[in-house]
Each structure stands twice: as structure tokens, then as C-alpha cells.
Motif scaffolding. Structure first.
Motif: not given
Length: 376
Positions: A87, A258, A114-117, A83, A119, A254
Motif C-alpha cells: 500500500l 482485511w 499516506d502509509l497504512s500501518a 507499514c 497490526y 473492516q
């Protein structure tokens, strides 16, 4: 073992230790304790987790330890997420931070979704990115070494009449100059030798990089992006090495978000307030993007260098690159006529340029640009 349960695990990962917490379904979050980071310690942790539930979801924060742990856990059959630390939800006024609290917080946030991964690149892509980053670092070191030499000469009132760009004439002048003081001459020689060492390092890295990029799976996108104005080998390789798989972005917005070139916003009710760009994501990719955007402040045209890069490129990509040049040059000119600051205009152009990069790179991969096409 609860076969129908889901085990949520949060790991606070450090160089020498890993603190783990877990929760089964909606149960209480419990601490699993602190373990080491050796292969034996990781294997023992995996066996303990497998004994608790059939489905295991694990998360840890992206950091200096890289993605080796992620790949180990995925190979064991776990669902793993790395993650983004910036964030992770944080309570206002929370002043106590420990490894245990971080592991518990990660477990709860993972369960809540609630977590954003971030890449995670493949092994080959990461290896090529490391080579590209080493090349970039060497070029930055060379730039700093040249700047230190210029500062040294300026401090002693020594000025070169021509353009001090490191070209043959400038290098010949530097090699022929000497100071009256032995100590100053020694310092001058060290500055000069540092530049020569950095140049040799750049050449050692650039040669294998140019050889390796031909066999890289994103090489068609490298060729396709170089059909655009302001995007040469350094920019194309740097962008793709940092961004990775562009197909993961379903829409250019997106990718733009990013890269951190979208305006920040604080709106409420009928009031809409926008500020400077967010500057999230990869700073080096954003730097390359904005540097490329500066080339569109000039009128649209096809230089000899761009025409050379168009050789062997499908016509659809060439036409799209020309369309991008017309649009972005017109965009910069309109913003300038409206009195916008040149830096703001360049960032606005960079935002639209990111959309064209997304489109052209996907088009190049789909059309499979021939590997014998030229690159600069």
C-alpha cells in the motif's frame, strides 16, 4: 535540539543493514546513512535521533525481519509504524529502486500520512501464533506426504479398494503391501516413513497447542466461534492467531476488507464495475474462512458435534450462531438457484460469515465464556 519540531524517519530494513533517511517538519529529506542491525548499532541510531527532535516518528516496511525492531524503538519512546509494503504509494513509470530511495520515499510518505500501518501483535500473541503456524505447517507437510504416496502407488498401478483417507484400515493395508523390486520397495518404505514422521510431528505440536490455548487471552473467543457451523478448533485458533485483536476493527466491513473477500471495483462516472475479490490481507485466514463457508451449502441443522460444542456456551452466543446458520444456508441456496457458480456462492457466504465471526468473537470476549466449556 529543536524541542517543538517533529522528526520523520524512514528506515529501509534488511537482514544485515538499515538505511535511514529523515526530515525535520517540512524540511528537506536527508540521508542519515547505512548502519548495522546489532543492538549497539540500534542504540547509537536512537541517540542520534533523540538529539535532533523531541518527537520522533519512525516507519519501516513489514518484512521477514519481524517486529523486533519495532519493539526496540517503542521501548526507547519513539512513535513507530510498520507499514504495509503493498500500500506504499508509487509513481507511475518509476523504474529505479535502491535502499536510499526507499528510505527517502518512506520518510516523505510518513510525513504526508499516506502509509497504512499493519497490526503488530503482542509478544505472547505472536508466540502463540508461531506455535499455531508450526502446527499448520506440519499438517500441510502430512497432507503432501500422503499425496506423494498416493501418486507413487497410482504410478505403479496399485489401487486401494476402500477409502484412502489415512484411517486405520488404509494404514493397515499400506503396512502390509510390498513391491517385488527391492528398489521400489525401498522408495515405498521411505514414503511410508515420511508419513509416520509427519504424523508424529503433528501430535507433538497438537498436544501443547491444546494445552496452551486454554491460557491464551483469546480462549473465550475460541470457544465462542466453535458454536458456529464449520468452525472447529483448527479454524478458530487459526483465524484468531492470524487476525489478532478483533476489537481493532470498529465495523465488520473492516474485517471483511482485511481478509480480502470484498469485490474489487473499477467504477467511473455512471458505470460501476466489480470484479473478483481483492485477496488482500492474510491468505491463510482467508483460506480458513472460505473452507468454513462450504459447510453452509447443506440445509441448516444442529449436528451432535455442534450440540456438544454448545455445552457451557452462553445462550446469546448459541442463538447468534444458529441465526448465522439459517441466514448463510439460505444465502447459499438463493445464489445457487440464481445460477451462480458454486465457488462464487461460497465466497459470498464467506464474506457474510466474516461479519458473524466479528460479532460472535466480540460477544464471547465481552461475556467471558467459561474456560471449562468444551472445545472440539
Amino acid at each position: 535540539m529543536e524541542h517543538d519540531s517533529t522528526l520523520y524517519v524512514g528506515l529501509d530494513v534488511h537482514k544485515e543493514s538499515i538505511t535511514a533517511a529523515y526530515a525535520i517538519d517540512m524540511g528537506e529529506v536527508e540521508l542519515l546513512g547505512k548502519i548495522g542491525t546489532t543492538t549497539t548499532d540500534i542504540d547509537r541510531l536512537c541517540k542520534r535521533l533523540q538529539s535532533k527532535a523531541r518527537r520522533v516518528c519512525i516507519v519501516y516496511e513489514a518484512g521477514p525481519c519481524g517486529y523486533d525492531l519495532y519493539r526496540r524503538l517503542v521501548d526507547e519512546g519513539f512513535e513507530c509504524m510498520v507499514c504495509a509494503p503493498s500500500l506504499i504509494p508509487k509513481k507511475p513509470g518509476e523504474r529505479v529502486k535502491t535502499d536510499r530511495r526507499d528510505a527517502v520515499k518512506l520518510t516523505r510518505a510518513l510525513r504526508a500520512g499516506d502509509l497504512s500501518a499493519v497490526y503488530v501483535p503482542g509478544v505472547e500473541d505472536e508466540a502463540f501464533r508461531d506455535l499455531a503456524r508450526a502446527w499448520v505447517s506440519a499438517k500441510e507437510d502430512l497432507k503432501q506426504a500422503r499425496q506423494r504416496l498416493k501418486s507413487f502407488l497410482l504410478c505403479h498401478g496399485v489401487r486401494y479398494d476402500g477409502k484412502a483417507d489415512g484411517g486405520p484400515a488404509h494404514r493397515h493395508w499400506v503396512h502390509g503391501y510390498s513391491f517385488g523390486s527391492e528398489w521400489q520397495q525401498m522408495a515405498f518404505e521411505e514414503h511410508r516413513r515420511t508419513i509416520e514422521d509427519r504424523q508424529a510431528q503433528c501430535m507433538r505440536l497438537e498436544t501443547p497447542l491444546r494445552d496452551a490455548v486454554v491460557s491464551w487471552r483469546f480462549y473465550p473467543a475460541v470457544l465462542g466461534l466453535q458454536a458456529m457451523r464449520g468452525v472447529q478448533l483448527t479454524t478458530a485458533v487459526g483465524m484468531l492467531a492470524e487476525v489478532g485483536e478483533l476489537a481493532r476493527f470498529e465495523h465488520p466491513r473492516q474485517l471483511i476488507a482485511w481478509l480480502g473477500v470484498t469485490p474489487s471495483e473499477h467504477s467511473s462516472g455512471d458505470k460501476r464495475r466489480q470484479g473478483s475479490i481483492t485477496k488482500t490481507g492474510n491468505s491463510y485466514a482467508r483460506k480458513l474462512l472460505i473452507e468454513a463457508a462450504w459447510s453452509y451449502r447443506h440445509p441448516a441443522r444442529l449436528s451432535l458435534d455442534i450440540r456438544r460444542r454448545h455445552e457451557g456456551i452462553p445462550k446469546a452466543i448459541v442463538d447468534r450462531a444458529w441465526e448465522a446458520q439459517l441466514r448463510l444456508c439460505r444465502r447459499y441456496r438463493k445464489l445457487s438457484l440464481r445460477g451462480k457458480n458454486v465457488n462464487i456462492a461460497a465466497v459470498a457466504v464467506a464474506r457474510e460469515l466474516a461479519g458473524f465471526i466479528w460479532d460472535i468473537s466480540r460477544l464471547a470476549m465481552a461475556l467471558a465464556v467459561p474456560r471449562d466449556a468444551r472445545y472440539a
